[in-house]
Design a protein around this motif. Structure first.
Motif, PDB file in Angstrom:
ATOM      1  N   VAL A  28       9.946  -5.086  -1.680  1.00  0.00           N
ATOM      2  CA  VAL A  28       9.439  -3.724  -1.454  1.00  0.00           C
ATOM      3  C   VAL A  28       7.944  -3.757  -1.201  1.00  0.00           C
ATOM      4  CG1 VAL A  28       9.106  -1.455  -2.505  1.00  0.00           C
ATOM      5  CG2 VAL A  28      11.278  -2.655  -2.807  1.00  0.00           C
ATOM      6  N   GLU A  29       7.239  -4.519  -2.029  1.00  0.00           N
ATOM      7  CA  GLU A  29       5.787  -4.603  -1.892  1.00  0.00           C
ATOM      8  C   GLU A  29       5.390  -5.208  -0.543  1.00  0.00           C
ATOM      9  OE1 GLU A  29       6.821  -4.515  -6.213  1.00  0.00           O
ATOM     10  OE2 GLU A  29       7.560  -5.610  -4.458  1.00  0.00           O
ATOM     11  N   ARG A  30       6.133  -6.208  -0.092  1.00  0.00           N
ATOM     12  CA  ARG A  30       5.833  -6.841   1.194  1.00  0.00           C
ATOM     13  C   ARG A  30       6.053  -5.867   2.347  1.00  0.00           C
ATOM     14  NH1 ARG A  30       9.771 -10.513   1.655  1.00  0.00           N
ATOM     15  NH2 ARG A  30       8.793 -11.703  -0.015  1.00  0.00           N
ATOM     16  N   GLU A  31       7.148  -5.123   2.290  1.00  0.00           N
ATOM     17  CA  GLU A  31       7.437  -4.161   3.361  1.00  0.00           C
ATOM     18  C   GLU A  31       6.372  -3.083   3.435  1.00  0.00           C
ATOM     19  OE1 GLU A  31      11.363  -2.854   2.464  1.00  0.00           O
ATOM     20  OE2 GLU A  31      12.333  -4.618   3.342  1.00  0.00           O
ATOM     21  N   GLU A  32       5.947  -2.569   2.272  1.00  0.00           N
ATOM     22  CA  GLU A  32       4.894  -1.551   2.255  1.00  0.00           C
ATOM     23  C   GLU A  32       3.580  -2.113   2.797  1.00  0.00           C
ATOM     24  OE1 GLU A  32       4.690  -0.288  -1.783  1.00  0.00           O
ATOM     25  OE2 GLU A  32       6.422   1.054  -1.633  1.00  0.00           O
ATOM     26  N   TRP A  33       3.284  -3.338   2.429  1.00  0.00           N
ATOM     27  CA  TRP A  33       2.058  -4.004   2.869  1.00  0.00           C
ATOM     28  C   TRP A  33       2.047  -4.171   4.390  1.00  0.00           C
ATOM     29  CZ3 TRP A  33      -2.391  -5.097   0.536  1.00  0.00           C
ATOM     30  CH2 TRP A  33      -3.198  -6.145   0.986  1.00  0.00           C
ATOM     31  N   LEU A  34       3.169  -4.600   4.940  1.00  0.00           N
ATOM     32  CA  LEU A  34       3.259  -4.810   6.378  1.00  0.00           C
ATOM     33  C   LEU A  34       3.235  -3.480   7.138  1.00  0.00           C
ATOM     34  CD1 LEU A  34       5.913  -7.674   6.491  1.00  0.00           C
ATOM     35  CD2 LEU A  34       3.479  -7.856   7.047  1.00  0.00           C
ATOM     36  N   ARG A  35       3.886  -2.466   6.593  1.00  0.00           N
ATOM     37  CA  ARG A  35       3.857  -1.149   7.254  1.00  0.00           C
ATOM     38  C   ARG A  35       2.442  -0.602   7.345  1.00  0.00           C
ATOM     39  NH1 ARG A  35       8.754  -0.055   4.438  1.00  0.00           N
ATOM     40  NH2 ARG A  35       7.580   1.010   2.794  1.00  0.00           N
ATOM     41  N   ALA A  36       1.605  -0.981   6.376  1.00  0.00           N
ATOM     42  CA  ALA A  36       0.217  -0.527   6.374  1.00  0.00           C
ATOM     43  C   ALA A  36      -0.649  -1.352   7.319  1.00  0.00           C
ATOM     44  CB  ALA A  36      -0.353  -0.583   4.962  1.00  0.00           C
ATOM     45  N   GLY A  37      -0.038  -2.335   7.982  1.00  0.00           N
ATOM     46  CA  GLY A  37      -0.774  -3.136   8.954  1.00  0.00           C
ATOM     47  C   GLY A  37      -1.545  -4.301   8.368  1.00  0.00           C
ATOM     48  N   ASN A  38      -1.208  -4.698   7.142  1.00  0.00           N
ATOM     49  CA  ASN A  38      -1.922  -5.789   6.480  1.00  0.00           C
ATOM     50  C   ASN A  38      -1.284  -7.143   6.769  1.00  0.00           C
ATOM     51  OD1 ASN A  38      -3.796  -4.062   5.015  1.00  0.00           O
ATOM     52  ND2 ASN A  38      -2.029  -3.447   3.779  1.00  0.00           N
ATOM     53  N   GLY A  39      -2.080  -8.190   6.619  1.00  0.00           N
ATOM     54  CA  GLY A  39      -1.593  -9.554   6.775  1.00  0.00           C
ATOM     55  C   GLY A  39      -1.780 -10.336   5.489  1.00  0.00           C
TER      56      GLY A  39
END
Length: 334
Positions: free
Chosen positions: A127-138
């Motif tokens: 969940v944390e990874r998906e939220e992070w990626l949706r926010a445009g983070n790497g």
């Protein structure tokens, strides 16, 4: 301090441990897949209660070493709030609380993320990874699951006047202290030395030694460094792993229990009466850790009602349950 020669390390690496079947997946009554491994459960007096496979064979404990490393950091003067101490012993999911906590440890000691020597990564939690990626983070170092440990390692360097740069070198004063502390808690010299995924020195020990160490931590008085680490992890289990993670759920389910996983199929447990459990899945299969750990705890008389909440999800066929992931008949009670 313990030393491992190149010849001894090579000899250790060449021998395959005598693992045995620990976990089975069934599908409509047929055993479809088998996970091999080794395990041991120790009584409080250090005698063996349950064992399977070859629990005295050396292996790399991976992130299950983190609570032991945290003890070393306290011995070196680390003094931080309990939630941040739990994060120091964590393989966290990379939530905002985890990332902010690691940043807070750095800020408390006048450091920034630039001081960290761990590898970069995306958050470990799904969940944390998906939220992070949706926010445009790497990938970043703070998002990587070991950032709490690394932040505290750099903090200890500041506290002691040791160079922060090069703190991951095995001969750095910090890592020498860590190695000696692990040797003391496990009761074993390291059988080999390597580098963990995050960059820290990694010492090979047996499941026997690791179970001994976790029993010591779980039973330690809260006034000791061992007890401080154990208490912080049990009080803040969500900082040790994260919401939806089985290690967090296990500590919530059984009061007083100490738990930490490690990559490549490691699960360690300490009980408040001094008993310790160590499990290694030989193929590194993460899904097999908890079924066998839960069965060992049941055999030790740990409350079965609480453990029922940790059952593995059923094996599905066409969306319907057709099988299960279960512990194999491996037990050798002493």
């Amino acid at each position: 301090m313990p030393q491992v020669t190149a010849a001894a390390a090579a000899q250790t690496a060449q021998r395959t441990p005598n693992h045995v079947p620990l976990v089975e997946q069934t599908r409509d009554g047929l055993v479809e897949s088998i996970h091999y491994g080794s395990l041991i459960a120790l009584n409080a007096d250090g005698s063996s209660a349950i064992e399977a496979g070859e629990p005295d064979a050396p292996m790399y404990p991976r992130s299950s070493l983190k609570p032991l490393q945290a003890v070393a950091l306290l011995r070196a003067g680390l003094d931080i709030p309990q939630n941040l101490l739990a994060l120091t012993a964590a393989s966290h999911s990379g939530s905002k609380a985890h990332r902010d906590g690691a940043a807070e440890i750095l800020a408390l000691h006048g450091l920034t993320e630039a001081a960290l020597g761990n590898s970069t990564d995306l958050p470990y939690g799904v969940v944390e990874r998906e939220e992070w990626l949706r926010a445009g983070n790497g990938p970043t170092q703070l998002a990587q699951n070991c950032s709490g440990k690394h932040a505290s390692m750099t903090a200890v360097c500041v506290i002691n006047g040791w160079p922060v740069e090069g703190y991951l070198n095995p001969e750095h004063p910090l890592q020498v202290l860590v190695r000696d502390t692990i040797t003391e808690l496990t009761g074993e010299d390291a059988a080999a030395v390597s580098t963990d995924g995050c960059g820290t020195p990694l010492f090979a020990h047996s499941l026997h030694g690791m179970a001994r160490a976790y029993g010591r931590l779980a039973a330690a008085d809260q006034s000791t460094d061992e007890g401080k680490v154990a208490h912080a992890m049990r009080r803040f289990p969500e900082m040790v792993a994260g919401e939806g993670r089985d290690v967090t759920a296990l500590m919530r389910a059984v009061p007083g229990l100490l738990a930490k996983d490690g990559f490549e199929g490691l699960q360690l447990v300490g009980l408040p009466d001094g008993r310790g459990v160590a499990v290694k899945i030989s193929d590194g299969g993460d899904r097999a850790r908890m079924p066998v750990t839960v069965e060992v705890l049941r055999q030790l008389g740990v409350d079965g009602g609480s453990l029922d909440t940790l059952q593995s999800p059923p094996v599905l066929g066409g969306g319907l349950p057709v099988g299960e992931l279960r512990a194999a008949q491996f037990f050798s009670k002493n």
